[in-house]
Design a protein around this motif. Sequence first.
Motif, PDB file in Angstrom:
ATOM      1  N   UNK A  35      20.552 -21.052  33.071  1.00 53.65           N
ATOM      2  CA  UNK A  35      19.400 -20.495  33.860  1.00 53.65           C
ATOM      3  C   UNK A  35      19.379 -19.192  32.999  1.00 53.65           C
ATOM      4  N   UNK A  36      18.306 -18.845  32.432  1.00 58.50           N
ATOM      5  CA  UNK A  36      18.084 -17.728  31.674  1.00 58.50           C
ATOM      6  C   UNK A  36      17.223 -16.531  32.443  1.00 58.50           C
ATOM      7  N   UNK A  37      18.083 -15.768  32.966  1.00 58.69           N
ATOM      8  CA  UNK A  37      17.310 -14.648  33.864  1.00 58.69           C
ATOM      9  C   UNK A  37      16.672 -13.650  32.825  1.00 58.69           C
ATOM     10  N   UNK A  64      13.537 -12.268  37.362  1.00 61.86           N
ATOM     11  CA  UNK A  64      13.917 -11.600  38.734  1.00 61.86           C
ATOM     12  C   UNK A  64      14.636 -10.154  38.285  1.00 61.86           C
ATOM     13  N   UNK A  65      14.374  -9.289  39.033  1.00 61.22           N
ATOM     14  CA  UNK A  65      14.927  -7.670  38.617  1.00 61.22           C
ATOM     15  C   UNK A  65      16.204  -7.595  39.370  1.00 61.22           C
ATOM     16  N   UNK A  66      17.318  -8.005  39.116  1.00 61.60           N
ATOM     17  CA  UNK A  66      18.519  -7.763  39.912  1.00 61.60           C
ATOM     18  C   UNK A  66      18.681  -6.522  40.367  1.00 61.60           C
ATOM     19  N   UNK A  72      17.414 -10.933  43.853  1.00 63.80           N
ATOM     20  CA  UNK A  72      18.552 -11.826  43.666  1.00 63.80           C
ATOM     21  C   UNK A  72      18.760 -12.910  44.343  1.00 63.80           C
ATOM     22  N   UNK A  73      18.248 -12.965  45.459  1.00 63.05           N
ATOM     23  CA  UNK A  73      18.332 -14.213  46.444  1.00 63.05           C
ATOM     24  C   UNK A  73      17.351 -15.144  45.906  1.00 63.05           C
ATOM     25  N   UNK A  74      16.296 -14.639  45.580  1.00 60.35           N
ATOM     26  CA  UNK A  74      15.230 -15.474  44.968  1.00 60.35           C
ATOM     27  C   UNK A  74      15.684 -16.231  43.494  1.00 60.35           C
ATOM     28  N   UNK A  75      16.422 -15.527  42.974  1.00 62.45           N
ATOM     29  CA  UNK A  75      17.151 -15.993  41.686  1.00 62.45           C
ATOM     30  C   UNK A  75      18.061 -17.130  41.910  1.00 62.45           C
ATOM     31  N   UNK A 125      28.405 -13.208  45.849  1.00 63.48           N
ATOM     32  CA  UNK A 125      28.234 -13.596  47.063  1.00 63.48           C
ATOM     33  C   UNK A 125      27.424 -15.027  47.007  1.00 63.48           C
ATOM     34  N   UNK A 126      26.265 -14.798  46.199  1.00 63.36           N
ATOM     35  CA  UNK A 126      25.349 -16.103  46.346  1.00 63.36           C
ATOM     36  C   UNK A 126      25.883 -17.312  45.633  1.00 63.36           C
ATOM     37  N   UNK A 127      26.404 -17.021  44.076  1.00 63.08           N
ATOM     38  CA  UNK A 127      27.227 -17.895  43.550  1.00 63.08           C
ATOM     39  C   UNK A 127      28.163 -18.693  44.036  1.00 63.08           C
ATOM     40  N   UNK A 128      29.045 -18.039  44.868  1.00 60.25           N
ATOM     41  CA  UNK A 128      30.095 -18.777  45.543  1.00 60.25           C
ATOM     42  C   UNK A 128      29.494 -20.041  46.423  1.00 60.25           C
TER      43      UNK A 128
END
Length: 273
Positions: A35-37, A64-66, A72-75, A125-128
Amino acid sequence: MTAEHQGKVALITGASRGIGRTLALDLASQGATVVVNYRTNAALADEVVAEAKARGGDGIAVGADVENPEEIVRLFDAVADTYGRLDFFINNAAAAAFKRILDLKTHHLDRSYAMNVRPFVLGAQEAVKLMDKGGRIVAVSSYGSLRGFATYAALGSYKAAVESFIRYMAVEFADYGINVNGVNGGLIDSDSLEYFYSIPGMAAMESVLKAIPLGRPGTVQDMANAIEFLLSDKSAYITGQTIVVDGGLTVAAPPYWHDTTEPLGVPPRPTRG
């Protein structure tokens, strides 16, 4: 290349160029889905995805602008919607103001935090939530976290915070089967390095290169190799660590060997007989 990462899903922030791009293509060559951000350059990100597929992997580009927590959530929503899970999260994107401490304004400090520390924590947090079978989290740091040098206080201090979070995450996420590590780069030959040494008044890059024991700047491939190692099975018992990839820069100190003269100086390599 091997198929060591066959079937793995990897999210890499800031992956349209530099270290992120190189890592994405290395992983794709080993069968991974990437997934290329990217923040603004969709064309570059699409090129990375196309090459990843040509190398036998797969992937998508997600803008997505981190710096923005909602993005970040949208990513990660895009990862969840497309693949339903995640194996690797690599926090690579970074930005900061390069100024003297006395010249740092509130907005410089706020943006440096928002680009370097917050995306790592919120991203983890999202990755976990998507690593139901365990996984790997790796953050890219820099030697400004270990040493103080001109104009780097904002970025270096926040990278030090990232390295501290790495240790805390490693302890907290171990029960989930997630290893958390970092890769700390020295002078890495990239667009960012060229920009830093083009700052008006900055010392010449050559003066710093002389202090590197291995005698050269690092490459984005050097960094990608270290990250890939931390994603591989070879590093299964490593967590909470930050590997320094700097050619020996942070262990060298004055007086430097290259400044010595006879009767000192490093002699030719001895041989037997």
